[in-house]
Design a protein around this motif. Structure first.
Motif, short mmCIF file in Angstrom:
data_model
loop_
_atom_site.label_atom_id
_atom_site.label_comp_id
_atom_site.label_asym_id
_atom_site.label_seq_id
_atom_site.Cartn_x
_atom_site.Cartn_y
_atom_site.Cartn_z
N UNK A 23 10.72 -7.72 1.14
CA UNK A 23 9.77 -6.70 1.60
C UNK A 23 10.45 -5.34 1.74
N UNK A 24 11.70 -5.34 2.13
CA UNK A 24 12.43 -4.07 2.29
C UNK A 24 12.67 -3.38 0.95
N UNK A 25 12.62 -4.13 -0.14
CA UNK A 25 12.77 -3.53 -1.47
C UNK A 25 11.59 -2.61 -1.80
N UNK A 156 -6.28 -14.94 10.14
CA UNK A 156 -6.87 -16.01 9.35
C UNK A 156 -6.04 -16.31 8.09
N UNK A 157 -4.77 -16.63 8.28
CA UNK A 157 -3.89 -16.87 7.13
C UNK A 157 -4.36 -18.06 6.30
N UNK A 158 -4.20 -17.93 5.00
CA UNK A 158 -4.61 -18.98 4.08
C UNK A 158 -3.42 -19.74 3.50
N UNK A 159 -2.21 -19.30 3.86
CA UNK A 159 -1.01 -19.96 3.34
C UNK A 159 0.17 -19.71 4.28
N UNK A 163 1.53 -16.25 6.55
CA UNK A 163 2.05 -16.28 7.92
C UNK A 163 3.45 -15.68 7.99
N UNK A 164 4.28 -16.03 7.02
CA UNK A 164 5.65 -15.49 6.98
C UNK A 164 5.61 -13.98 6.79
N UNK A 165 4.80 -13.51 5.85
CA UNK A 165 4.73 -12.06 5.60
C UNK A 165 4.25 -11.30 6.82
N UNK A 166 3.27 -11.81 7.52
CA UNK A 166 2.76 -11.15 8.72
C UNK A 166 3.85 -11.06 9.79
N UNK A 167 4.56 -12.16 9.98
CA UNK A 167 5.61 -12.21 11.00
C UNK A 167 6.77 -11.28 10.64
N UNK A 168 7.21 -11.33 9.40
CA UNK A 168 8.30 -10.45 8.96
C UNK A 168 7.86 -8.99 9.02
N UNK A 169 6.64 -8.73 8.60
CA UNK A 169 6.13 -7.37 8.66
C UNK A 169 6.11 -6.82 10.08
N UNK A 170 5.75 -7.67 11.04
CA UNK A 170 5.75 -7.24 12.45
C UNK A 170 7.18 -7.01 12.93
N UNK A 180 2.63 -2.66 3.95
CA UNK A 180 1.19 -2.75 3.73
C UNK A 180 0.61 -4.16 3.84
N UNK A 181 1.43 -5.21 3.79
CA UNK A 181 0.89 -6.57 3.90
C UNK A 181 0.51 -6.95 5.33
N UNK A 182 0.96 -6.16 6.31
CA UNK A 182 0.68 -6.50 7.71
C UNK A 182 -0.77 -6.21 8.03
N UNK A 183 -1.44 -7.21 8.55
CA UNK A 183 -2.83 -7.03 8.98
C UNK A 183 -2.83 -6.67 10.45
N UNK A 184 -3.50 -5.60 10.79
CA UNK A 184 -3.55 -5.09 12.15
C UNK A 184 -4.78 -5.62 12.88
N UNK A 185 -4.64 -5.80 14.17
CA UNK A 185 -5.75 -6.26 14.99
C UNK A 185 -6.81 -5.16 15.06
N UNK A 186 -8.06 -5.53 14.86
CA UNK A 186 -9.18 -4.62 15.08
C UNK A 186 -10.20 -5.38 15.90
N UNK A 187 -11.12 -4.63 16.53
CA UNK A 187 -12.11 -5.27 17.38
C UNK A 187 -12.98 -6.26 16.63
N UNK A 188 -13.28 -5.97 15.37
CA UNK A 188 -14.11 -6.90 14.60
C UNK A 188 -13.26 -7.87 13.79
#
Length: 191
Positions: A23-25, A156-159, A163-170, A180-188
């Motif tokens: 991801x850092x690349x 709502x990860x599908x794989x 999950x790994x990408x979200x965690x590493x992105x955080x 850009x792969x990190x999904x941010x919390x929104x009210x909806x």
């Protein structure tokens, strides 16, 4: 050019360190400096990451020997933004918490702490006993950020990869690197 040190220890979850390097690349202004322990290479192979030791090393801009405590990243004069240890074994955590720098991962982490640079530890162990918790407390008191790789299910990860990408992105967020792969919390919950 920003510099980030990546340490990969022998705990389960080598994929976190590998994905961090991948991801850092995507950041043109980030130079990666890798230290990977022999146990981490063994774990990466055993966990089926699909990468050889040479391929893992090839993901970084610069690679250092695990035992080379005289490397440039072992000095406070080495300018960098900080260090991510992903995954961080309890042995590595113990060395960091107690300033017992007998390898380059721990020494580089200790330098980040003494220079007041960001150090993020993706501690990989469960369940935890009081000694593990005490080590995390001490590392935090020393200035480290303890960030176990806990999945975010609101995305709502599908794989496993998501999950790994979200965690590493955080984890990269901790260094002001917003992938850009990190999904941010929104009210909806949709973004």
């Amino acid at each position: 050019m920003r510099r980030l040190i990546i340490g990969i220890s022998g705990a389960s979850g080598a994929i976190y360190g590998l994905r961090a390097l991948e991801m850092l690349r995507d950041f043109d202004d980030v130079e990666t400096h890798l230290v990977i322990s022999p146990a981490a290479i063994r774990t990466a192979l055993a966990e089926g990451t699909g990468k050889t030791a040479d391929e893992i090393r090839g993901l970084a801009d610069r690679v250092y020997s695990h035992g080379d405590i005289g490397a440039s990243i072992a000095s406070g004069s080495f300018r960098c933004d900080g260090m991510l240890v992903a995954p961080c074994s309890i042995k590595t955590l113990s060395g960091i918490a107690h300033c017992y720098a007998d390898d380059l991962i721990v020494r580089a982490a200790d330098v980040c702490l003494k220079e007041r640079r960001r150090l993020v530890l993706m501690v990989r162990e469960t369940p935890l006993h009081a000694g593990h918790i005490a080590l995390m407390d001490q590392a935090t008191r020393n200035g480290a950020v303890i960030m176990p790789p806990v999945p975010s299910f609101y995305t709502l990860p599908k794989s496993i990869a998501e999950m790994v990408d979200q965690t590493v992105g955080r984890a990269l967020d901790q260094f002001g690197l917003h992938h850009p792969t990190v999904r941010r919390w929104t009210e909806d919950h949709n973004d």
